[in-house]
Design a protein around this motif. Sequence first.
Motif, PDB file in Angstrom:
ATOM      1  N   GLN A 263       0.397  -1.355   0.350  1.00 17.49           N
ATOM      2  CA  GLN A 263      -0.010  -0.016  -0.103  1.00 17.49           C
ATOM      3  C   GLN A 263       0.416   1.185  -0.115  1.00 17.49           C
TER       4      GLN A 263
ATOM      5  N   ARG B 297       0.901   3.621   1.796  1.00 18.60           N
ATOM      6  CA  ARG B 297       1.365   4.022   2.780  1.00 18.60           C
ATOM      7  C   ARG B 297       2.475   3.630   3.718  1.00 18.60           C
ATOM      8  N   GLU B 298       2.980   2.138   3.220  1.00 17.49           N
ATOM      9  CA  GLU B 298       4.151   1.592   2.859  1.00 17.49           C
ATOM     10  C   GLU B 298       5.082   1.589   2.677  1.00 17.49           C
TER      11      GLU B 298
ATOM     12  N   LYS C  72       5.708   4.392   1.072  1.00 22.91           N
ATOM     13  CA  LYS C  72       6.027   5.720   1.541  1.00 22.91           C
ATOM     14  C   LYS C  72       6.865   6.751   0.641  1.00 22.91           C
TER      15      LYS C  72
ATOM     16  N   THR D  39      -5.857   6.577  -2.568  1.00 22.07           N
ATOM     17  CA  THR D  39      -5.952   7.108  -1.277  1.00 22.07           C
ATOM     18  C   THR D  39      -4.189   6.023  -0.160  1.00 22.07           C
ATOM     19  N   LEU D  40      -4.463   6.180   1.176  1.00 20.34           N
ATOM     20  CA  LEU D  40      -3.327   5.487   1.120  1.00 20.34           C
ATOM     21  C   LEU D  40      -3.182   3.906   1.003  1.00 20.34           C
ATOM     22  N   ASN D  41      -4.684   3.918   0.757  1.00 20.56           N
ATOM     23  CA  ASN D  41      -4.645   2.050   1.069  1.00 20.56           C
ATOM     24  C   ASN D  41      -4.583   1.541  -0.274  1.00 20.56           C
TER      25      ASN D  41
ATOM     26  N   ASP E 191      -7.664  11.442   2.127  1.00 23.70           N
ATOM     27  CA  ASP E 191      -8.425  10.337   2.879  1.00 23.70           C
ATOM     28  C   ASP E 191      -9.365  10.424   2.286  1.00 23.70           C
TER      29      ASP E 191
END
Length: 408
Positions: free
Chosen positions: A205, A207-208, A210, A293-295, A317
């Motif tokens: 994802q 978010r991982e 970065k 999204t971050l997901n 978000d």
Amino acid sequence: MPWRNKKRRFFRVSRTFLSDINFLSKSCIEFTEDEENEILVKFFKFHKCYDLIPTSAKLVVFDTQLLVKKAFFALVYNGVRAAPLWDSDDRKVVGMLTITDFIRVLHAMYHDSAGTGSKMSELEEHRVETWRKRFLLNKQPLVCIDPDSSLYDAICSLVNNRIHRLPVIDKHTGNVLHILTHKRILKFLFLYIHEIPRPSCLNKQLREVKIGSFENIETAREETPIIVALQKFLDRRVSALPIVDDQNRLLDIYARFDVINLAAEKTYNNLDITLKQANEHRNEWFEGVHKCTLNDTLFMIMERIVKAEVHRLVVVDEDERVIGVISLSDILQYLVMRPELKEVSVSDIEEAIRHEKEALENGKVAQMQAEMDQINYQLQPTILIEATPEDSNTERENPTIFEEDEKT
């Protein structure tokens, strides 16, 4: 499948990648972590810039003596975002004319006329060379690449020099063959993405991994004047401005490419209109703001960018508030230029072999064997990766009238 077959005809490559890379031809697709990290690096090192040159395409080249107005109208008419500049006196390509140059010219003329627009008519009188002399006082020579260079070299050059477009120039004739971009390189990768083993990093994802920009994101409001947006483009060196409301929720976007509509509609005399008014004249093909999204996984983001043919996604978000931007440059830099992707170079291996032969010739076999027994093959450190030539590139910028940045 249909999408890949349709797009494949726009590239001339016919070589088979899988059969030429030994570790990718395993019957059982199980890779060590190091091998998995090398998959995309080896893909880009295997293919050449020549492979991305279309079998048939339009390449527009401008003479530096062309009137500025006609040059930007020609960009609009031909549907291109940039064009090489040819200097008839030096008989060579000396730079690139881009939409960012148009932004800088409009910005300068607006302030030269103290916001009255009285000097905007000079756009019809000045030549491209006039503005090059004004803005190119301390520029480095044109950054370009040879058609026989690898795509890996092209990516490193784009990222390290912080440019959007890389001219492919034949070193023997000096002719411009093509203009390489991040978008075209990623599209080329996606023609083969289902034919090569997929690195696990693509399933992570956002978010991982970065990557992208998530601090001090430059935004605008619907009531923001165009001249203020132009100032933001130049000061913050961004390629697009997400348009938000009072709660920072995403409403629209204004990109540098949208500025060319001012030339298309001959409305560049009034730079005080709002972005909302400017976007009302947007082309019918505009499909809205592309976001993620971050997901979302990195693969999903890449696929969305390729299919939408955009240069970036706005990260939002769960409440549609803007929290970041991820660009093509961010993605390509992550795929092939992360620290863990440094490989053992051929020169390192040759150097190790040379030292070993010298040791044998000097009768030091016994001593070398003892050292290997003590430290488990002493030669191994000599073939570990150091800085490759691509990693040590110093930053410099193509001599466009204004530098192309890839923050967004």
